[in-house]
Scaffold this motif. Structure first.
Motif, PDB file in Angstrom:
ATOM      1  N   UNK B  98       0.825  -1.213   0.000  1.00 11.46           N
ATOM      2  CA  UNK B  98       0.000   0.000   0.000  1.00 11.46           C
ATOM      3  C   UNK B  98       0.861   1.267   0.000  1.00 11.46           C
ATOM      4  N   UNK B 101      -1.615   7.872  -0.211  1.00 10.12           N
ATOM      5  CA  UNK B 101      -1.685   9.132  -0.974  1.00 10.12           C
ATOM      6  C   UNK B 101      -1.162  10.318  -0.161  1.00 10.12           C
ATOM      7  N   UNK B 102      -1.019  10.129   1.169  1.00 10.59           N
ATOM      8  CA  UNK B 102      -0.532  11.218   2.025  1.00 10.59           C
ATOM      9  C   UNK B 102       0.918  10.970   2.434  1.00 10.59           C
ATOM     10  N   UNK B 192       0.267  17.484  21.343  1.00 10.97           N
ATOM     11  CA  UNK B 192      -0.141  18.726  20.693  1.00 10.97           C
ATOM     12  C   UNK B 192       1.027  19.508  20.107  1.00 10.97           C
ATOM     13  N   UNK B 229       2.035  24.146  14.888  1.00 10.16           N
ATOM     14  CA  UNK B 229       0.639  24.008  14.454  1.00 10.16           C
ATOM     15  C   UNK B 229       0.556  23.448  13.033  1.00 10.16           C
ATOM     16  N   UNK B 234      -6.145  19.111  14.107  1.00 10.57           N
ATOM     17  CA  UNK B 234      -6.739  20.135  14.970  1.00 10.57           C
ATOM     18  C   UNK B 234      -6.330  19.978  16.427  1.00 10.57           C
ATOM     19  N   UNK B 235      -5.598  18.928  16.752  1.00  9.26           N
ATOM     20  CA  UNK B 235      -5.135  18.759  18.131  1.00  9.26           C
ATOM     21  C   UNK B 235      -3.722  19.311  18.329  1.00  9.26           C
ATOM     22  N   UNK B 236      -3.138  19.899  17.274  1.00  5.27           N
ATOM     23  CA  UNK B 236      -1.821  20.511  17.485  1.00  5.27           C
ATOM     24  C   UNK B 236      -2.007  21.850  18.170  1.00  5.27           C
ATOM     25  N   UNK B 321     -11.228  -2.353   3.697  1.00  5.00           N
ATOM     26  CA  UNK B 321     -10.887  -2.882   2.388  1.00  5.00           C
ATOM     27  C   UNK B 321     -11.728  -2.303   1.258  1.00  5.00           C
ATOM     28  N   UNK B 322     -12.449  -1.233   1.536  1.00  7.44           N
ATOM     29  CA  UNK B 322     -13.267  -0.627   0.479  1.00  7.44           C
ATOM     30  C   UNK B 322     -12.588   0.631  -0.065  1.00  7.44           C
ATOM     31  N   UNK B 323     -12.179   1.507   0.832  1.00  9.04           N
ATOM     32  CA  UNK B 323     -11.560   2.755   0.362  1.00  9.04           C
ATOM     33  C   UNK B 323     -10.069   2.585   0.108  1.00  9.04           C
ATOM     34  N   UNK B 324      -9.437   1.669   0.794  1.00  8.25           N
ATOM     35  CA  UNK B 324      -8.027   1.356   0.530  1.00  8.25           C
ATOM     36  C   UNK B 324      -7.729  -0.011   1.133  1.00  8.25           C
ATOM     37  N   UNK B 325      -6.583  -0.544   0.744  1.00  7.77           N
ATOM     38  CA  UNK B 325      -6.203  -1.856   1.277  1.00  7.77           C
ATOM     39  C   UNK B 325      -6.547  -2.969   0.309  1.00  7.77           C
ATOM     40  N   UNK B 327      -8.919  -6.149  -1.037  1.00 11.61           N
ATOM     41  CA  UNK B 327     -10.314  -6.583  -1.038  1.00 11.61           C
ATOM     42  C   UNK B 327     -10.407  -8.068  -1.366  1.00 11.61           C
TER      43      UNK B 327
END
Lengths: 94, 467
Positions: B98, B101-102, B192, B229, B234-236, B321-325, B327
């Motif tokens: 895998x 994308x990030x 944070x 930040x 949003x927790x940073x 297993x639907x959006x990534x990974x 199937x």
């Protein structure tokens, strides 16, 4: 132990994990051990305590509400089955 | 260039002067990674031509006059931190190919500063554990003591000299225990302070990106680059300057360390001896000590595992297993979910997901989960009370030496090893692991816990205490 077996069965169904009968029995025994292990925590007097939701009391930081560049196409490429703008799964209507 | 004997600043300056070039440094590091990996099983993936190309790009940036604080320096990252060039397995065989994308914010920031990722390091099943024994790729071997676990593969990489620093996750203590077992320095930063965007944290409340390196100076150099930040997390902390800058190096005689004397009773005799000896040596160097009471570590550990399991059961829902990974073939949606998730999650991840769902179910939520959230509050208050009188707290990371590769005493024994780390994770405070000594051939570390955002002080003091 029967209650714990049912508990494991229900929980594994909730998190959608296949568990064989043998694994279910093993997990029920482990869960029993775990719950006994937790007893000192349960005996603690927490009447004066509040429920914590974040480790050092920070609040959520909100970002500017403005559009950002999206990499939607890249995200969709990561899907095993994707076509025509949809994630493909088996039919859910019979 | 001997990565273990040079600071980040010196190494980056050397690369900027072409002695060696980034290309040469990365080429030799990649070869070393391959050789070392055969014996120690540190890496899930070793970078190839992509790292060489990045090194060439860094050399071009240098030629154009750009100054980079991490110019050409090799970094290893734990395989639950996303990096869009190499695969990210999360510790699951289902994700071995895998490509995310990030790229995680922390990784982006060190790369912007010139660092080059040379490999992704081994980890437990879905990052759940502090031994790597549940990894689908097998455990990482301790570089000092073959036949025993390294704790964390990033720490093993630094000890073996195949990375200038490592970026690793730490929830219940994996980074800190690994640093202790491998005789290197590790920092779990204040919650944070570092973005977790791109980290697969099984527990949102406790998962954190930290740094492992060979010196405190290197740790703070990297932290200043990755902290701050991030609009994608949003927790940073919103303040980019929260890391307490020390204008001058504090005298050791002005530092007071809290010593939780009752907790030391939990230790095996040889570990206890190391901690007491460390305390005595610190006193001889001028530090002041005060006995303090931290009475809730056992209950904190139990609360940690309730909350972490509950969060794991929820966070792992994404692995469908639907959006990534991967199937599997299935005739119904329900069957698809069950098949995909069952093949993705290993034994430890399954156990925690199922326990978590049980603890959150009707009739158990109030009894276990709500109680754990309240214990969390008590733990935080206990730490806050100590920091009214002290600047730091001295703790160990582990109760006993690393486990042998064949040892299996059950999951509760493994979880109990997090006794000294889980409470610190709950406090959200920074913790610096320092080598403290050796028992037989095993390195042993201690952790110095500081108040929020006191990493600069921790590393300044730590750099003068390394043994």
């Amino acid at each position: 132990m029967t209650d714990l077996l049912k508990g494991v069965e229900k929980a594994s169904r909730a998190v959608k994990i296949e568990v064989s009968t043998i694994e279910q029995e093993a997990l029920a025994r482990e869960l029993d051990d775990f719950l006994q292990w937790l007893e000192p925590m349960l005996e603690l007097n927490t009447n004066q305590a509040e429920q914590v939701l974040f480790s050092h009391g920070a609040v959520n930081v909100l970002r500017e509400d403005c559009p950002r560049q999206s990499n939607l196409a890249e995200l969709q490429e990561a899907a095993p089955n994707f076509a025509g703008g949809f994630y493909l799964v088996p039919p859910i209507i019979e | 260039m001997e990565l273990r004997k040079i600071s980040v600043r010196q190494a980056a300056e050397a690369v900027c002067n072409g002695e060696p070039t980034a290309h040469d440094l990365i080429e030799i590091t990649l070869k070393n990674c391959s050789v070392i990996n055969e014996g120690l099983n540190i890496f899930n993936y070793i970078a190839g031509i992509d790292a060489i190309e990045q090194a060439k790009a860094v050399d071009r940036r240098i030629e154009s006059g750009e100054q980079m604080p991490l110019a050409g320096l090799p970094v290893v990252i734990k395989d639950d931190i996303c990096y869009g060039v190499l695969p990210t397995s999360f510790g699951s065989s289902a994700f071995k190919d895998f490509i995310s994308p990030h790229t995680a914010t922390a990784v982006e920031r060190v790369m912007d500063a010139g660092a080059i990722v040379v490999g992704k390091t081994n980890l437990d099943d879905m990052g759940m554990g502090s031994t790597t024994k549940s990894s689908p790729n097998g455990p990482t071997i301790n570089p000092w003591v073959p036949g025993y676990t390294a704790g964390s593969a990033g720490a093993a990489a630094i000890a073996a000299g195949v990375g200038m620093f490592a970026l690793e996750s730490d929830s219940g203590g994996a980074l800190r225990q690994g640093a202790s077992h491998c005789g290197v320095i590790g920092l779990r930063p204040t919650m944070g302070s570092v973005s977790r965007f791109g980290l697969n944290a099984f527990s949102s409340s406790f998962g954190q990106v930290g740094i492992t390196a060979f010196s405190s100076e290197n740790i703070i150099s990297v932290l200043k680059i990755i902290a701050g930040y991030d609009p994608r997390d949003s927790a940073t902390s919103i303040c980019t300057d929260r890391l307490d800058e020390q204008n001058s190096t504090p005298a050791l005689k002005d530092i007071k360390i809290g010593y939780p004397v009752e907790l030391i009773d939990y230790l095996e005799p040889s570990m206890r001896e190391i901690v007491e000896k460390t305390r005595d040596e610190y006193i001889a160097q001028g530090l002041k000590f005060e006995n303090v009471e931290l009475s809730l570590f056992r209950e904190a550990l139990q609360a940690y595992y309730v909350i972490a399991a509950a969060e794991a059961s929820s966070n792992q829902a994404r692995f469908d297993g639907i959006r990534f990974g991967k199937a599997d073939e299935a005739s119904s949606l329900e069957e698809l979910y069950h098949k995909n998730r069952s093949s993705t999650l290993g034994r430890e991840a399954r156990r925690r997901s199922i326990f978590g769902a049980f603890l959150l179910s009707k009739g158990n939520y109030d009894l276990y989960y709500r109680q754990a959230l309240k214990v969390w509050d008590m733990v935080r208050r206990e730490f806050a009370n100590v920091f009214k009188r002290c600047d730091m707290i001295l703790l160990t990371e582990v109760k006993k030496l690393p486990v042998s590769l064949n040892e299996d005493k059950g999951f509760l024994d493994d979880w109990s090893e997090d006794l000294f780390c889980a409470a610190v994770s709950m406090s959200g405070l920074p913790s610096l692991t320092l080598p403290a000594g050796q028992i037989e051939q095993f390195p042993v570390g201690i952790q110095l816990v500081g108040y929020s955002f006191s990493e600069e002080l921790l590393t300044q003091v730590g750099s003068r205490l390394v043994r």
